[in-house]
Scaffold this active site. Structure first.
Site, mmCIF file in Angstrom:
data_model
loop_
_atom_site.group_PDB
_atom_site.id
_atom_site.type_symbol
_atom_site.label_atom_id
_atom_site.label_comp_id
_atom_site.label_asym_id
_atom_site.label_seq_id
_atom_site.Cartn_x
_atom_site.Cartn_y
_atom_site.Cartn_z
ATOM 1 C CE LYS A 1 -3.912 1.869 2.808
ATOM 2 N NZ LYS A 1 -4.884 1.621 3.948
ATOM 3 C CB SER B 1 -8.112 3.434 2.806
ATOM 4 O OG SER B 1 -7.334 2.793 4.017
ATOM 5 C CB SER C 1 -7.966 0.369 5.907
ATOM 6 O OG SER C 1 -8.794 1.586 5.691
HETATM 7 N N1 GLN Z 1 -12.990 3.330 6.656
HETATM 8 C C1 GLN Z 1 -12.424 3.924 7.944
HETATM 9 C C2 GLN Z 1 -11.976 5.512 7.859
HETATM 10 O O1 GLN Z 1 -12.343 6.119 6.725
HETATM 11 C C3 GLN Z 1 -11.303 3.209 8.074
HETATM 12 C C4 GLN Z 1 -9.938 3.582 7.141
HETATM 13 C C5 GLN Z 1 -8.792 2.798 7.770
HETATM 14 O O2 GLN Z 1 -8.841 1.671 8.661
HETATM 15 N N2 GLN Z 1 -7.535 3.399 7.432
HETATM 16 O O3 GLN Z 1 -11.645 6.216 8.788
#
Ligand code: GLN
Length: 488
Positions: free
Chosen positions: A78, A153, A177
């Site tokens: 990532k 994400s 994410s």
């Molecule tokens: N969907 C969550 C957010 O937008 C989790 C994001 C993550 O785990 N980086 O914060």
């Protein structure tokens, strides 16, 4: 079967017996990226040259008789993990041309293990999101249906592994994410305990919940990667000082006699009807494998999404303050005083969701409001932690859906932040409590003629990844969902 669709364990055997070389595996992945990533847009950067050189090095180590779990295995990371000499953008315009001066510890560990870094994957800007639509560099598509999001994400990592662009990918999980995109792409997504894997070189989002972990096509593969990337790191004071077991050793112990906790309110109206039915069936399957299903309550966990969306913006508004165009981040020539210089750079550099969160967090931390918002959220976070502690005095593992529905269409939720924030309804609690959790393939629902995957989540007590992976393996053994691959 394509070489790059082998599991890590299968590829390992082929490499060790000399049936295939790291160079051949790497070329197969690069060919697939070339052929498929035009449609998917999972990668932000492909480092063919670096990958081929790393593969040659791995082959040399293999020829010398060296053996190791990931020696010669190609992977993607990532693009929020620092990779020395390569661009690390966090999918943000503000870091569009940033070249990392050092490696994240996870990247370093994988390099030492001889894994082959192919490139970097797309994400929601700074990992803020659940769909990869917040990337400044375009959305990633879900290989199960190109009109849908891969989740986020870590959506680029998930799409890449599902489509066979690599053998595994690294993601990060702050509030869901890794697990949510795993669920949308029929993968295993492992969020380790907070501190199990070093955060050094992971561009901070929410420092108190950020974790790095693998997205893989099987539980065994997740165990293999976790064994390599875990451990205490002098450069991350929050990393756990615990020995690292060989996570693949006890995978086959089964679940006979284990108590699996289920929260009945998890099955409320927000959950897709077909997924709910499948969940109830899964309970019988787990029982047949010898587990006892125990109903539990997590009374404060229902506040995990609101608590998460106070704590996360607070921490990230402070973490993102460093991108000022001087020490870090893009800079324009336009401004003639310092304040307008900051405004100019940050205004142009950050996308709308990052700006929304910076404003929310700055507000929640400001004098006069910190007690009402930030401190209160921290107090409720403590209660959520206690919920889990109490539950784990009654059960060994907790079981829930990963996401309330399968992958949604690109564009439908992007203008509805509240709907987007609710994506992680099952996932943010374990993040706030620092617990290890995994999403595993749970089955498929048919929408508009397409089979779309969904996932189940298992949650374990702190640092009990071994138990977590053992239970996940038992689930994987009684169905073949994880073997299904997308055709697109
Ligand atoms: N969907 C969550 C957010 O937008 C989790 C994001 C993550 O785990 N980086 O914060």
């Amino acid at each position: 079967m394509d070489a790059q669709m082998l599991s890590i364990a299968q590829a390992r055997k082929e490499l060790d017996s000399g049936n295939v070389s790291a160079l051949e595996l790497t070329r197969a992945c690069l060919r697939n990226i070339e052929a498929l990533d035009g449609d998917l847009h999972a990668c932000l950067l492909v480092d063919s040259e670096g990958a081929l050189a790393a593969a040659e090095k791995a082959d040399e180590r293999l020829r010398q008789g060296e053996r190791g779990p990931l020696l010669g295995i190609p992977y993607l990371a990532k693009d929020i993990l620092m990779t020395k000499g390569l661009k690390t953008t966090a999918a943000s315009k503000i870091l569009e041309n940033y070249i990392a001066p050092y490696n994240a510890t996870v990247i370093e560990k994988l390099e030492q293990a001889g894994a082959v870094l192919l490139g970097k994957t797309n994400l929601d800007e700074f990992a803020h999101g659940s769909s990869t639509e917040n990337s400044a560099f375009g959305v990633t598509k879900n290989p199960w249906d190109l009109s849908r999001v891969p989740g986020g994400s870590s959506g680029g990592s998930a799409a890449a592994v599902a489509a066979g662009l690599c053998f595994f990918a690294l993601g990060t999980d702050t509030g869901g994410s890794i697990r949510q995109p795993a669920s949308f792409c029929n993968l295993v997504g492992l969020k380790p305990s907070y501190g199990r894997v070093s955060r050094f070189g992971l561009l901070s989002m929410t420092s108190s919940t950020d974790t790095a972990g693998p997205l893989t096509r099987s539980v065994e593969d997740a165990a293999i990667v976790l064994s390599v990337i875990s451990g205490k790191d002098e450069r991350d004071a929050t990393s756990l000082n615990l020995p690292v077991p060989d996570y693949s050793k006890n995978l086959d112990k089964g679940i006979r006699g284990l108590r699996i906790g289920v929260v009945s309110s998890d099955l409320n109206e927000g959950l897709n009807k077909d997924i709910k039915e499948a969940f109830l069936e899964s309970l019988s399957v787990l029982k047949k494998s010898g587990a006892e299903i125990v109903e539990i309550e997590l009374p404060y966990n229902k506040y995990s999404v609101p608590v998460y969306y106070v704590i996360t913006p607070s921490e990230l508004s402070s973490n993102l303050a460093r991108f000022d165009g001087i020490g870090w981040g893009m800079s324009t020539e336009e401004s003639n005083n310092l304040l307008s210089f900051y405004k100019e750079n940050r205004g142009l550099g950050f996308g709308p969701e990052a700006k929304r969160r910076i404003m929310l967090g700055t507000f929640a931390l400001s004098a006069g409001y910190a007690d009402a918002y930030y401190k209160k959220a921290q107090a409720v976070r403590e209660l959520i932690k206690q919920d889990f502690q109490q539950a784990f005095s009654k059960v060994d593992i907790i079981f829930s859906p990963s996401s309330p529905h399968p992958a949604f269409k690109i564009g439908v939720q992007i203008n509805d932040p509240l709907a987007m924030y609710l994506e992680d309804i099952y996932l943010s609690g374990p993040s706030l409590a620092g617990l290890p959790a995994v999403s595993v393939p749970g089955g498929f629902v048919n929408e508009e003629g397409k089979d779309l995957p969904f996932g189940w989540q298992f949650i374990a007590p702190l640092a009990q990844e071994e138990l977590l992976l053992q239970v996940a393996t038992a689930w994987e053994k009684v169905n073949n969902y994880f073997k299904r691959q997308p055709k697109f």
